[in-house]
Design a protein around this motif. Structure first.
Motif, PDB file in Angstrom:
ATOM      1  N   LEU A 137     135.838  68.041  37.184  1.00 35.53           N
ATOM      2  CA  LEU A 137     137.089  68.251  36.462  1.00 35.53           C
ATOM      3  C   LEU A 137     137.461  67.025  35.643  1.00 35.53           C
ATOM      4  CD1 LEU A 137     139.377  70.092  39.048  1.00 35.53           C
ATOM      5  CD2 LEU A 137     137.849  71.062  37.323  1.00 35.53           C
ATOM      6  N   ARG A 138     138.052  67.292  34.487  1.00 34.70           N
ATOM      7  CA  ARG A 138     138.466  66.230  33.569  1.00 34.70           C
ATOM      8  C   ARG A 138     139.952  66.338  33.271  1.00 34.70           C
ATOM      9  NH1 ARG A 138     133.671  67.827  29.350  1.00 34.70           N
ATOM     10  NH2 ARG A 138     131.903  67.303  30.706  1.00 34.70           N
ATOM     11  N   GLU A 139     140.562  65.218  32.999  1.00 33.76           N
ATOM     12  CA  GLU A 139     141.953  65.206  32.554  1.00 33.76           C
ATOM     13  C   GLU A 139     142.116  66.143  31.367  1.00 33.76           C
ATOM     14  OE1 GLU A 139     145.902  63.227  32.718  1.00 33.76           O
ATOM     15  OE2 GLU A 139     144.169  62.958  34.026  1.00 33.76           O
ATOM     16  N   GLY A 140     143.124  67.003  31.439  1.00 35.54           N
ATOM     17  CA  GLY A 140     143.375  67.911  30.329  1.00 35.54           C
ATOM     18  C   GLY A 140     142.777  69.289  30.501  1.00 35.54           C
ATOM     19  N   ASP A 141     141.921  69.477  31.517  1.00 33.98           N
ATOM     20  CA  ASP A 141     141.396  70.815  31.808  1.00 33.98           C
ATOM     21  C   ASP A 141     142.509  71.688  32.384  1.00 33.98           C
ATOM     22  OD1 ASP A 141     138.718  70.339  31.129  1.00 33.98           O
ATOM     23  OD2 ASP A 141     138.133  69.814  33.179  1.00 33.98           O
ATOM     24  N   ILE A 142     142.307  73.009  32.320  1.00 30.00           N
ATOM     25  CA  ILE A 142     143.041  73.925  33.188  1.00 30.00           C
ATOM     26  C   ILE A 142     142.007  74.679  34.012  1.00 30.00           C
ATOM     27  CG2 ILE A 142     145.080  74.105  31.737  1.00 30.00           C
ATOM     28  CD1 ILE A 142     144.061  76.877  30.835  1.00 30.00           C
ATOM     29  N   ILE A 143     142.384  75.009  35.242  1.00 35.77           N
ATOM     30  CA  ILE A 143     141.436  75.643  36.158  1.00 35.77           C
ATOM     31  C   ILE A 143     142.126  76.791  36.896  1.00 35.77           C
ATOM     32  CG2 ILE A 143     141.939  73.820  37.861  1.00 35.77           C
ATOM     33  CD1 ILE A 143     139.130  74.292  39.018  1.00 35.77           C
ATOM     34  N   SER A 144     141.543  77.967  36.762  1.00 38.46           N
ATOM     35  CA  SER A 144     142.023  79.143  37.490  1.00 38.46           C
ATOM     36  C   SER A 144     141.209  79.308  38.762  1.00 38.46           C
ATOM     37  CB  SER A 144     141.893  80.399  36.623  1.00 38.46           C
ATOM     38  OG  SER A 144     142.069  81.562  37.400  1.00 38.46           O
ATOM     39  N   ILE A 145     141.909  79.394  39.880  1.00 42.05           N
ATOM     40  CA  ILE A 145     141.288  79.624  41.181  1.00 42.05           C
ATOM     41  C   ILE A 145     141.666  81.027  41.636  1.00 42.05           C
ATOM     42  CG2 ILE A 145     141.113  78.893  43.583  1.00 42.05           C
ATOM     43  CD1 ILE A 145     140.079  76.737  41.728  1.00 42.05           C
ATOM     44  N   ASP A 146     140.673  81.896  41.735  1.00 39.48           N
ATOM     45  CA  ASP A 146     140.879  83.268  42.204  1.00 39.48           C
ATOM     46  C   ASP A 146     140.149  83.392  43.535  1.00 39.48           C
ATOM     47  OD1 ASP A 146     141.353  85.979  42.439  1.00 39.48           O
ATOM     48  OD2 ASP A 146     140.275  86.559  40.626  1.00 39.48           O
ATOM     49  N   CYS A 147     140.868  83.891  44.550  1.00 46.90           N
ATOM     50  CA  CYS A 147     140.295  83.927  45.893  1.00 46.90           C
ATOM     51  C   CYS A 147     140.740  85.193  46.607  1.00 46.90           C
ATOM     52  CB  CYS A 147     140.766  82.701  46.682  1.00 46.90           C
ATOM     53  SG  CYS A 147     139.998  82.508  48.310  1.00 46.90           S
ATOM     54  N   GLY A 148     139.875  85.691  47.465  1.00 46.75           N
ATOM     55  CA  GLY A 148     140.208  86.822  48.315  1.00 46.75           C
ATOM     56  C   GLY A 148     139.802  86.523  49.748  1.00 46.75           C
ATOM     57  N   VAL A 149     140.553  87.085  50.694  1.00 45.68           N
ATOM     58  CA  VAL A 149     140.257  86.913  52.125  1.00 45.68           C
ATOM     59  C   VAL A 149     140.225  88.274  52.793  1.00 45.68           C
ATOM     60  CG1 VAL A 149     141.180  86.090  54.331  1.00 45.68           C
ATOM     61  CG2 VAL A 149     141.189  84.583  52.334  1.00 45.68           C
ATOM     62  N   LYS A 150     139.196  88.482  53.611  1.00 41.68           N
ATOM     63  CA  LYS A 150     139.153  89.664  54.460  1.00 41.68           C
ATOM     64  C   LYS A 150     139.388  89.218  55.899  1.00 41.68           C
ATOM     65  CE  LYS A 150     136.418  93.724  55.730  1.00 41.68           C
ATOM     66  NZ  LYS A 150     135.105  94.411  55.622  1.00 41.68           N
ATOM     67  N   LEU A 151     140.383  89.820  56.511  1.00 42.10           N
ATOM     68  CA  LEU A 151     140.741  89.493  57.891  1.00 42.10           C
ATOM     69  C   LEU A 151     141.250  90.775  58.556  1.00 42.10           C
ATOM     70  CD1 LEU A 151     141.199  87.104  59.964  1.00 42.10           C
ATOM     71  CD2 LEU A 151     143.558  87.075  59.153  1.00 42.10           C
ATOM     72  N   ASN A 152     140.783  91.029  59.770  1.00 45.82           N
ATOM     73  CA  ASN A 152     141.204  92.240  60.495  1.00 45.82           C
ATOM     74  C   ASN A 152     140.914  93.520  59.715  1.00 45.82           C
ATOM     75  OD1 ASN A 152     142.310  90.606  62.567  1.00 45.82           O
ATOM     76  ND2 ASN A 152     144.223  90.404  61.437  1.00 45.82           N
ATOM     77  N   GLY A 153     139.871  93.482  58.894  1.00 44.34           N
ATOM     78  CA  GLY A 153     139.466  94.678  58.170  1.00 44.34           C
ATOM     79  C   GLY A 153     140.173  94.916  56.857  1.00 44.34           C
ATOM     80  N   PHE A 154     141.084  93.987  56.460  1.00 38.74           N
ATOM     81  CA  PHE A 154     141.840  94.173  55.227  1.00 38.74           C
ATOM     82  C   PHE A 154     141.739  92.943  54.323  1.00 38.74           C
ATOM     83  CE2 PHE A 154     143.614  97.454  57.850  1.00 38.74           C
ATOM     84  CZ  PHE A 154     143.888  98.479  56.947  1.00 38.74           C
ATOM     85  N   HIS A 155     141.700  93.241  53.021  1.00 35.34           N
ATOM     86  CA  HIS A 155     141.612  92.188  52.004  1.00 35.34           C
ATOM     87  C   HIS A 155     142.987  91.814  51.467  1.00 35.34           C
ATOM     88  CE1 HIS A 155     137.190  92.443  51.418  1.00 35.34           C
ATOM     89  NE2 HIS A 155     137.366  93.717  51.740  1.00 35.34           N
ATOM     90  N   SER A 156     143.081  90.586  50.979  1.00 26.20           N
ATOM     91  CA  SER A 156     144.179  90.129  50.125  1.00 26.20           C
ATOM     92  C   SER A 156     143.553  89.359  48.974  1.00 26.20           C
ATOM     93  CB  SER A 156     145.163  89.251  50.899  1.00 26.20           C
ATOM     94  OG  SER A 156     144.481  88.139  51.481  1.00 26.20           O
ATOM     95  N   ASP A 157     144.268  89.273  47.853  1.00 29.95           N
ATOM     96  CA  ASP A 157     143.673  88.748  46.624  1.00 29.95           C
ATOM     97  C   ASP A 157     144.764  88.061  45.819  1.00 29.95           C
ATOM     98  OD1 ASP A 157     141.999  88.356  44.433  1.00 29.95           O
ATOM     99  OD2 ASP A 157     141.721  90.478  43.978  1.00 29.95           O
ATOM    100  N   SER A 158     144.529  86.816  45.415  1.00 31.00           N
ATOM    101  CA  SER A 158     145.507  86.135  44.556  1.00 31.00           C
ATOM    102  C   SER A 158     144.818  85.062  43.720  1.00 31.00           C
ATOM    103  CB  SER A 158     146.652  85.525  45.370  1.00 31.00           C
ATOM    104  OG  SER A 158     146.203  84.449  46.169  1.00 31.00           O
ATOM    105  N   ALA A 159     145.503  84.669  42.642  1.00 33.13           N
ATOM    106  CA  ALA A 159     144.957  83.665  41.730  1.00 33.13           C
ATOM    107  C   ALA A 159     146.079  82.786  41.198  1.00 33.13           C
ATOM    108  CB  ALA A 159     144.227  84.345  40.562  1.00 33.13           C
ATOM    109  N   TYR A 160     145.702  81.549  40.846  1.00 33.89           N
ATOM    110  CA  TYR A 160     146.668  80.569  40.348  1.00 33.89           C
ATOM    111  C   TYR A 160     145.935  79.667  39.372  1.00 33.89           C
ATOM    112  CZ  TYR A 160     150.966  77.747  40.834  1.00 33.89           C
ATOM    113  OH  TYR A 160     152.165  77.113  40.622  1.00 33.89           O
ATOM    114  N   THR A 161     146.578  79.335  38.261  1.00 34.57           N
ATOM    115  CA  THR A 161     145.974  78.452  37.261  1.00 34.57           C
ATOM    116  C   THR A 161     146.701  77.118  37.262  1.00 34.57           C
ATOM    117  OG1 THR A 161     145.378  80.369  35.902  1.00 34.57           O
ATOM    118  CG2 THR A 161     145.283  78.207  34.849  1.00 34.57           C
ATOM    119  N   TYR A 162     145.920  76.039  37.369  1.00 37.12           N
ATOM    120  CA  TYR A 162     146.458  74.682  37.510  1.00 37.12           C
ATOM    121  C   TYR A 162     146.141  73.818  36.292  1.00 37.12           C
ATOM    122  CZ  TYR A 162     146.124  75.882  42.526  1.00 37.12           C
ATOM    123  OH  TYR A 162     146.221  76.498  43.756  1.00 37.12           O
TER     124      TYR A 162
END
Length: 264
Positions: A85-110
Motif C-alpha cells: 500500500l502507498r500513501e494516497g491509495d484507496i482500498i476496498s475490503i470485501d469479506c464474508g464469514v460462514k458460521l453456524n451454516g449462515f453467511h454474512s457479507d460486508s465491504a468498506y473502502t478506506y
C-alpha cells in the motif's frame, strides 16, 4: 426462490456478522503504507478461523483468497498480492464469514494516509448512498426502490453507478435471490417481505460507469481508470425499518481519526 429467514436464523446470521465486523476491524488496524495486501488477507483468514468461522469467499467458484481487495480503479474482486500500500491509495475490503451454516457479507473502502478531497468525497457519498438504500429495505417496498435512491443520490454528483454487479440475497448460500441492483425505478422489481435478508452494496465510480474484467477472470476495474468505492451491509427486511445485521462499529473504533462521516 426468495427465502424468508426465521428469527432463529436471523440470530445465526447476526453471530456470523459479529465475527465479520471484528475481522474487518483487525484488517483495518494494518491498513497503512508498506503493508502488502496479501498480509491483510492473512490477518482476516486467521481471525475468522480462530473464531470458528470460515471465510465465505475462499474457494468460492475458485476464488483464491479470503478477502476481495480492490485498489483505486479496481471496483471489486481484486486478488490479494505482494503489492505494498502507498500513501494516497484507496482500498476496498470485501469479506464474508460462514458460521453456524449462515453467511454474512460486508465491504468498506478506506483511504490510505492522505487522499484528495475529491476521492474522499466519493468514499463518503458512496457510504451515504448505502444507508439511503437501506432505508428502503422495508416490507411493502420493492427492490427497485433501493436502486432508485442509490442511483439518484450519487448521480447528482456526477458519479457512475456500476450496472454489471449487484447486491444479492444472503443466507445459507453466499448469493441468493433476489438480485439488488444499485440503479432502478421506484415500484419495480421483486416485492420486499419481512424476513428477506439482502446484501446492499453500492459500487460507485468517480468517472464513467463502464467497467472491464481483467484476464484473471475476477478483477473488475473502471475502463477510464478513475477510482471506485464500495460499501456493503447485510440487511434484514422488517416492517417499518430495516435491520442492519452486519456492523461497521468495530472498524470505526479503529479508524476514528479517519472515519468517513456522512457528507450529503
Amino acid at each position: 426462490m426468495i427465502f424468508l429467514k426465521s428469527e432463529e436464523e436471523v440470530l445465526l446470521i447476526k453471530e456470523s456478522a459479529q465475527v465479520l465486523g471484528k475481522a474487518h476491524a483487525e484488517v483495518a488496524k494494518w491498513i497503512k503504507p508498506g503493508i502488502t495486501t496479501k498480509q491483510l488477507d492473512k490477518v482476516a483468514e486467521e481471525f475468522i478461523k480462530d473464531h470458528k468461522g470460515q471465510p465465505s469467499f475462499k474457494g468460492y467458484n475458485g476464488f483464491p483468497a479470503s478477502l476481495c481487495i480492490s485498489l483505486n480503479d479496481i471496483v471489486v474482486h481484486g486478488f490479494p498480492s505482494q503489492y505494498q500500500l502507498r500513501e494516497g491509495d484507496i482500498i476496498s475490503i470485501d469479506c464474508g464469514v460462514k458460521l453456524n451454516g449462515f453467511h454474512s457479507d460486508s465491504a468498506y473502502t478506506y483511504p490510505v494516509g492522505n487522499i484528495s478531497a475529491e476521492v474522499m468525497n466519493l468514499l463518503k457519498r458512496t457510504k451515504q448512498s448505502l444507508y439511503l438504500g437501506i432505508e428502503q429495505a422495508v416490507e411493502g417496498k420493492r427492490v427497485g426502490d433501493i436502486g432508485y435512491v442509490i442511483q439518484s443520490y450519487v448521480e447528482k454528483f456526477g458519479y457512475g453507478v456500476v450496472r454489471e454487479l449487484v447486491g444479492h440475497g444472503v443466507g445459507r448460500n453466499l448469493h441468493e435471490s433476489p438480485e439488488v441492483p444499485n440503479y432502478g425505478k421506484r415500484g419495480q422489481g421483486p416485492k420486499l417481505r419481512e424476513g428477506i435478508v439482502i446484501a446492499i452494496e453500492p459500487m460507485i465510480t468517480l468517472g464513467k460507469r463502464s467497467v472491464v474484467q481483467e484476464k484473471d477472470g475476477w478483477t473488475i476495474r473502471t475502463t477510464d481508470r478513475k477510482p471506485a468505492a464500495h460499501f456493503e451491509h447485510t440487511v434484514l427486511v422488517r416492517k417499518g425499518k430495516a435491520e442492519i445485521l452486519t456492523t461497521f462499529k468495530y472498524i470505526e473504533e479503529v479508524t476514528e481519526n479517519t472515519t468517513l462521516m456522512v457528507s450529503i
